[in-house]
Design a protein around this motif. Structure first.
Motif, PDB file in Angstrom:
ATOM      1  N   UNK A  59       1.021  -8.890 -12.751  1.00  0.00           N
ATOM      2  CA  UNK A  59       0.416  -7.905 -13.666  1.00  0.00           C
ATOM      3  C   UNK A  59      -0.920  -7.756 -13.578  1.00  0.00           C
ATOM      4  N   UNK A  60      -1.742  -8.918 -13.627  1.00  0.00           N
ATOM      5  CA  UNK A  60      -3.027  -8.887 -13.478  1.00  0.00           C
ATOM      6  C   UNK A  60      -3.685  -8.186 -12.381  1.00  0.00           C
ATOM      7  N   UNK A  61      -2.944  -8.902 -11.303  1.00  0.00           N
ATOM      8  CA  UNK A  61      -3.445  -8.308  -9.812  1.00  0.00           C
ATOM      9  C   UNK A  61      -3.120  -6.595  -9.667  1.00  0.00           C
ATOM     10  N   UNK A  62      -2.068  -6.329 -10.178  1.00  0.00           N
ATOM     11  CA  UNK A  62      -1.813  -4.911 -10.288  1.00  0.00           C
ATOM     12  C   UNK A  62      -2.673  -3.999 -10.886  1.00  0.00           C
ATOM     13  N   UNK A  63      -3.597  -4.496 -11.774  1.00  0.00           N
ATOM     14  CA  UNK A  63      -4.781  -3.854 -12.598  1.00  0.00           C
ATOM     15  C   UNK A  63      -5.894  -3.597 -11.688  1.00  0.00           C
ATOM     16  N   UNK A  64      -5.936  -3.889 -10.331  1.00  0.00           N
ATOM     17  CA  UNK A  64      -7.042  -3.744  -9.490  1.00  0.00           C
ATOM     18  C   UNK A  64      -7.533  -2.042  -9.578  1.00  0.00           C
ATOM     19  N   UNK A  65      -8.773  -2.211  -9.566  1.00  0.00           N
ATOM     20  CA  UNK A  65      -9.203  -0.542  -9.549  1.00  0.00           C
ATOM     21  C   UNK A  65      -8.961  -0.008  -8.305  1.00  0.00           C
ATOM     22  N   UNK A  66      -8.848   1.283  -8.517  1.00  0.00           N
ATOM     23  CA  UNK A  66      -8.550   2.456  -7.302  1.00  0.00           C
ATOM     24  C   UNK A  66      -9.723   3.464  -7.549  1.00  0.00           C
ATOM     25  N   UNK A  67      -9.267   4.710  -7.207  1.00  0.00           N
ATOM     26  CA  UNK A  67     -10.179   5.881  -7.275  1.00  0.00           C
ATOM     27  C   UNK A  67     -10.564   6.013  -8.575  1.00  0.00           C
ATOM     28  N   UNK A  68     -12.022   6.388  -8.709  1.00  0.00           N
ATOM     29  CA  UNK A  68     -12.699   6.663  -9.840  1.00  0.00           C
ATOM     30  C   UNK A  68     -12.764   5.240 -10.714  1.00  0.00           C
ATOM     31  N   UNK A  69     -12.381   4.083 -10.448  1.00  0.00           N
ATOM     32  CA  UNK A  69     -12.630   2.897 -11.056  1.00  0.00           C
ATOM     33  C   UNK A  69     -11.172   2.541 -12.050  1.00  0.00           C
ATOM     34  N   UNK A  70     -10.275   3.321 -12.077  1.00  0.00           N
ATOM     35  CA  UNK A  70      -9.103   3.169 -12.901  1.00  0.00           C
ATOM     36  C   UNK A  70      -8.118   2.282 -12.442  1.00  0.00           C
ATOM     37  N   UNK A  71      -7.703   1.346 -13.061  1.00  0.00           N
ATOM     38  CA  UNK A  71      -6.545   0.514 -12.653  1.00  0.00           C
ATOM     39  C   UNK A  71      -5.519   1.232 -11.712  1.00  0.00           C
ATOM     40  N   UNK A  72      -5.051   0.757 -10.664  1.00  0.00           N
ATOM     41  CA  UNK A  72      -4.074   1.553  -9.789  1.00  0.00           C
ATOM     42  C   UNK A  72      -2.770   1.259 -10.312  1.00  0.00           C
ATOM     43  N   UNK A  73      -2.495   0.282 -11.103  1.00  0.00           N
ATOM     44  CA  UNK A  73      -0.809  -0.038 -11.581  1.00  0.00           C
ATOM     45  C   UNK A  73       0.014  -0.127 -10.258  1.00  0.00           C
ATOM     46  N   UNK A 123       0.694  -1.121  -0.095  1.00  0.00           N
ATOM     47  CA  UNK A 123       0.123   0.112  -0.101  1.00  0.00           C
ATOM     48  C   UNK A 123       1.132   1.193   0.046  1.00  0.00           C
ATOM     49  N   UNK A 124       0.566   2.066  -1.066  1.00  0.00           N
ATOM     50  CA  UNK A 124       1.535   3.511  -0.925  1.00  0.00           C
ATOM     51  C   UNK A 124       0.552   4.453  -0.379  1.00  0.00           C
ATOM     52  N   UNK A 125       1.144   4.953   0.586  1.00  0.00           N
ATOM     53  CA  UNK A 125       0.445   6.043   1.491  1.00  0.00           C
ATOM     54  C   UNK A 125       0.727   7.311   0.788  1.00  0.00           C
ATOM     55  N   UNK A 126       1.836   7.336  -0.173  1.00  0.00           N
ATOM     56  CA  UNK A 126       2.204   8.619  -0.672  1.00  0.00           C
ATOM     57  C   UNK A 126       1.730   8.415  -2.090  1.00  0.00           C
ATOM     58  N   UNK A 127       1.388   9.216  -3.033  1.00  0.00           N
ATOM     59  CA  UNK A 127       1.105   8.596  -4.367  1.00  0.00           C
ATOM     60  C   UNK A 127       2.413   8.087  -5.189  1.00  0.00           C
ATOM     61  N   UNK A 128       2.240   6.996  -5.857  1.00  0.00           N
ATOM     62  CA  UNK A 128       3.475   6.145  -6.149  1.00  0.00           C
ATOM     63  C   UNK A 128       3.082   5.498  -7.537  1.00  0.00           C
ATOM     64  N   UNK A 129       1.734   5.143  -7.663  1.00  0.00           N
ATOM     65  CA  UNK A 129       1.154   4.382  -8.892  1.00  0.00           C
ATOM     66  C   UNK A 129       0.535   5.396  -9.904  1.00  0.00           C
ATOM     67  N   UNK A 130       0.336   4.819 -11.226  1.00  0.00           N
ATOM     68  CA  UNK A 130      -0.450   5.496 -12.152  1.00  0.00           C
ATOM     69  C   UNK A 130      -1.616   6.319 -11.669  1.00  0.00           C
ATOM     70  N   UNK A 131      -2.540   5.554 -10.964  1.00  0.00           N
ATOM     71  CA  UNK A 131      -3.761   6.245 -10.296  1.00  0.00           C
ATOM     72  C   UNK A 131      -3.211   6.401  -8.893  1.00  0.00           C
ATOM     73  N   UNK A 132      -2.746   7.623  -8.494  1.00  0.00           N
ATOM     74  CA  UNK A 132      -1.926   8.053  -7.376  1.00  0.00           C
ATOM     75  C   UNK A 132      -2.877   8.676  -6.285  1.00  0.00           C
ATOM     76  N   UNK A 133      -4.075   8.098  -6.134  1.00  0.00           N
ATOM     77  CA  UNK A 133      -4.759   8.834  -5.071  1.00  0.00           C
ATOM     78  C   UNK A 133      -4.802   7.514  -3.975  1.00  0.00           C
TER      79      UNK A 133
END
Length: 135
Positions: free
Chosen positions: A104-118, A10-20
């Motif tokens: 890689x598939x698990x990395x595509x789980x949705x995040x804020x706004x439903x976009x993959x969090x990468x 879990x990244x508490x600070x923005x680090x992924x593409x969907x960085x919320x």
């Protein structure tokens, strides 16, 4: 077959593409994220590649052997930290390439706004034999 640990950070600070940060997601976004992971695990159960998984609570403690008596304990890690282990999944697959594909598939789980969090997932093989030292 070989077992691999997929370590979810879990990244508490923005680090992924969907960085919320996850603590700013809506309840529906958290539900969609968990639903994706549960569906992923169910699919792997059907294929025989799933071994086990578990989410971890954000609170914890650091413990270190102190030499005598009770070991020292320090609170942490904390969800506010930059990087926190949020959970893990153990898979049993035919190859390292398959482990990477599934991560890689698990990395595509949705995040804020439903976009993959990468998100980054750590892929670690289980130690199957004692390492030897060569000179």
């Amino acid at each position: 077959m070989a077992k691999y640990l997929l370590l979810k950070h879990y990244r508490g600070a923005p680090a992924a593409v969907n960085d919320v940060p996850m603590d700013q997601w809506t309840p529906a976004e958290i539900e969609a994220h968990i639903g994706y992971m549960n569906d992923f695990a169910a699919r792997l159960q059907e294929s025989g590649e799933y071994v086990d998984s578990q989410a971890l609570a954000p609170e914890g403690a650091w413990v270190q052997y102190g030499g005598q008596g009770k070991p020292p304990v320090t609170d942490g890690p904390f969800a506010e930290t930059k990087d926190l282990i949020a959970g893990w999944m153990i898979i049993d697959v035919d190859s390292y390439d398959r482990a990477v594909e599934l991560a890689g598939e698990l990395s595509a789980a949705p995040g804020a706004g439903g976009a993959p969090i990468h998100e980054w997932l750590e892929v670690r093989p289980f130690l199957t034999h004692t390492p030897t030292v060569t000179e």
